[in-house]
Motif scaffolding. Structure first.
Motif, PDB file in Angstrom:
ATOM      1  N   THR A  36       0.834  -1.202   0.000  1.00 45.96           N
ATOM      2  CA  THR A  36       0.000   0.000   0.000  1.00 45.96           C
ATOM      3  C   THR A  36       0.869   1.253   0.000  1.00 45.96           C
ATOM      4  O   THR A  36       1.618   1.485   0.956  1.00 45.96           O
ATOM      5  CB  THR A  36      -0.919   0.032   1.232  1.00 45.96           C
TER       6      THR A  36
ATOM      7  N   THR B 132      -5.270   3.440   0.293  1.00 48.39           N
ATOM      8  CA  THR B 132      -5.885   2.240   0.855  1.00 48.39           C
ATOM      9  C   THR B 132      -6.566   1.470  -0.271  1.00 48.39           C
ATOM     10  O   THR B 132      -6.897   2.040  -1.312  1.00 48.39           O
ATOM     11  CB  THR B 132      -6.908   2.600   1.954  1.00 48.39           C
TER      12      THR B 132
ATOM     13  N   GLN C 135      -9.794  -0.739  -1.724  1.00 47.24           N
ATOM     14  CA  GLN C 135     -11.241  -0.802  -1.530  1.00 47.24           C
ATOM     15  C   GLN C 135     -11.822  -1.903  -2.410  1.00 47.24           C
ATOM     16  O   GLN C 135     -11.447  -2.047  -3.575  1.00 47.24           O
ATOM     17  CB  GLN C 135     -11.887   0.545  -1.866  1.00 47.24           C
TER      18      GLN C 135
ATOM     19  N   LEU D 216     -13.400  -1.199   2.836  1.00 42.38           N
ATOM     20  CA  LEU D 216     -11.957  -1.038   2.701  1.00 42.38           C
ATOM     21  C   LEU D 216     -11.209  -2.266   3.203  1.00 42.38           C
ATOM     22  O   LEU D 216     -11.696  -3.001   4.067  1.00 42.38           O
ATOM     23  CB  LEU D 216     -11.493   0.182   3.499  1.00 42.38           C
TER      24      LEU D 216
ATOM     25  N   GLU E 233      -8.515  -2.652   5.340  1.00 43.86           N
ATOM     26  CA  GLU E 233      -7.824  -1.748   6.275  1.00 43.86           C
ATOM     27  C   GLU E 233      -6.368  -2.138   6.492  1.00 43.86           C
ATOM     28  O   GLU E 233      -5.495  -1.287   6.600  1.00 43.86           O
ATOM     29  CB  GLU E 233      -8.559  -1.736   7.623  1.00 43.86           C
ATOM     30  N   ASN E 234      -6.089  -3.435   6.563  1.00 44.23           N
ATOM     31  CA  ASN E 234      -4.735  -3.895   6.871  1.00 44.23           C
ATOM     32  C   ASN E 234      -4.383  -5.050   5.944  1.00 44.23           C
ATOM     33  O   ASN E 234      -4.835  -6.171   6.158  1.00 44.23           O
ATOM     34  CB  ASN E 234      -4.641  -4.322   8.341  1.00 44.23           C
TER      35      ASN E 234
ATOM     36  N   THR F 129      -8.689  -9.899   5.323  1.00 42.86           N
ATOM     37  CA  THR F 129      -9.855  -9.079   5.659  1.00 42.86           C
ATOM     38  C   THR F 129     -11.104  -9.922   5.465  1.00 42.86           C
ATOM     39  O   THR F 129     -11.261 -10.570   4.430  1.00 42.86           O
ATOM     40  CB  THR F 129      -9.931  -7.835   4.749  1.00 42.86           C
TER      41      THR F 129
ATOM     42  N   LYS G 200     -15.346 -10.014   5.389  1.00 43.45           N
ATOM     43  CA  LYS G 200     -16.543  -9.189   5.260  1.00 43.45           C
ATOM     44  C   LYS G 200     -17.741 -10.090   5.009  1.00 43.45           C
ATOM     45  O   LYS G 200     -17.591 -11.253   4.638  1.00 43.45           O
ATOM     46  CB  LYS G 200     -16.394  -8.173   4.126  1.00 43.45           C
TER      47      LYS G 200
ATOM     48  N   GLU H 289      -6.814   7.514   1.444  1.00 41.28           N
ATOM     49  CA  GLU H 289      -7.153   7.050   2.791  1.00 41.28           C
ATOM     50  C   GLU H 289      -8.602   7.397   3.100  1.00 41.28           C
ATOM     51  O   GLU H 289      -9.048   8.514   2.849  1.00 41.28           O
ATOM     52  CB  GLU H 289      -6.229   7.693   3.825  1.00 41.28           C
TER      53      GLU H 289
END
Length: 243
Positions: free
Chosen positions: A165, A170, A172, A189, A191-192, A197, A199, A221
């Motif tokens: 990144t 960021t 998405q 997003l 995020e890390n 991630t 969802k 961001e």
């Protein structure tokens, strides 16, 4: 909104058959409501149709696609369940898709496209499997992300493979389905990217998810300021891992 050059390129890709099924369906719907796009498509069909006379139709062996699919599935069985092996299978399938598109374009450019879409639907009925993956490539080498989807729990997990990144940016996640319409819908997003991630996709019809197009774009961001992808994006489609 597309300028004239972008619309002309879209019309050319539509006629040549290089769009994926979701994109092709979107353009087919748009040409009914956009006379300029319809005229450009008709113009490309007129310009490219004489190329058909330069080729003699040579149909592939009746067992060719079945043989290729069998080889892919055999590779999958040897590979097991590891993410690295899923990537290898996906790349084989991408090469098969590219070969099929080239063969269709060399045959009958305009007419054969419609036939191929309906034939593909009849030969390969909709998957009823529950576990899927999508691989997001920047090119034909190392993937950037691998996403897994469980249709029963409606849970999606995005795992970084070769992604970094830039400062102030960021990633998405986006989706395009018949349910959401032609515009991408944000799924949130990443995020890390140092870890997976997770969802939820509970608001989507599983049947539509199987044919959805997913995208990961690089945004400022906090995410896209426009509600649509603004930065470079990579895309993926779901494939079953249960066969």
């Amino acid at each position: 909104m597309m300028d004239r050059d972008e619309m002309d390129m879209l019309a050319a890709e539509y006629v040549l058959g290089t769009l994926d099924p979701a994109q092709r369906q979107s353009v087919a719907a748009r040409r009914l409501a956009e006379p300029d796009l319809d005229a450009l498509i008709a113009d490309w069909e007129k310009r490219l149709s004489p190329l058909n006379s330069e080729y003699v139709a040579v149909p592939p062996s009746p067992n060719l696609f079945a043989h290729i699919r069998r080889k892919i599935e055999e590779t999958g069985k040897r590979a097991g369940d590891g993410i690295d092996n899923i990537v290898q299978i996906t790349m084989l399938k991408r090469k098969l898709a590219m070969w099929r598109a080239a063969a269709i374009g060399a045959g009958a450019i305009a007419a054969s496209l419609v036939i191929t879409v309906f034939a593909s639907n009849s030969v390969y009925p909709p998957q009823q499997d529950r576990q899927f993956v999508a691989v997001f490539h920047r090119d034909d080498t190392q993937p950037a992300f691998v996403m897994s989807v469980d249709m029963d729990s409606q849970e999606v997990t995005i795992r970084p493979i070769d992604a970094s990144t830039p400062v102030g940016k960021t990633y998405q996640l986006w989706i395009v389905t018949d349910q959401t319409g032609p515009q991408p819908k944000s799924l949130g997003l990443l995020e890390n990217i140092a870890s997976p991630t997770v969802k939820q996709l509970g608001q989507f019809d599983p049947a539509m998810l199987r044919n959805a197009t997913f995208g990961i774009s690089l945004e400022p961001e906090g995410g896209s300021p426009t509600g649509l992808p603004t930065g470079p994006a990579i895309h993926g489609r779901l494939i079953s891992i249960e066969h």
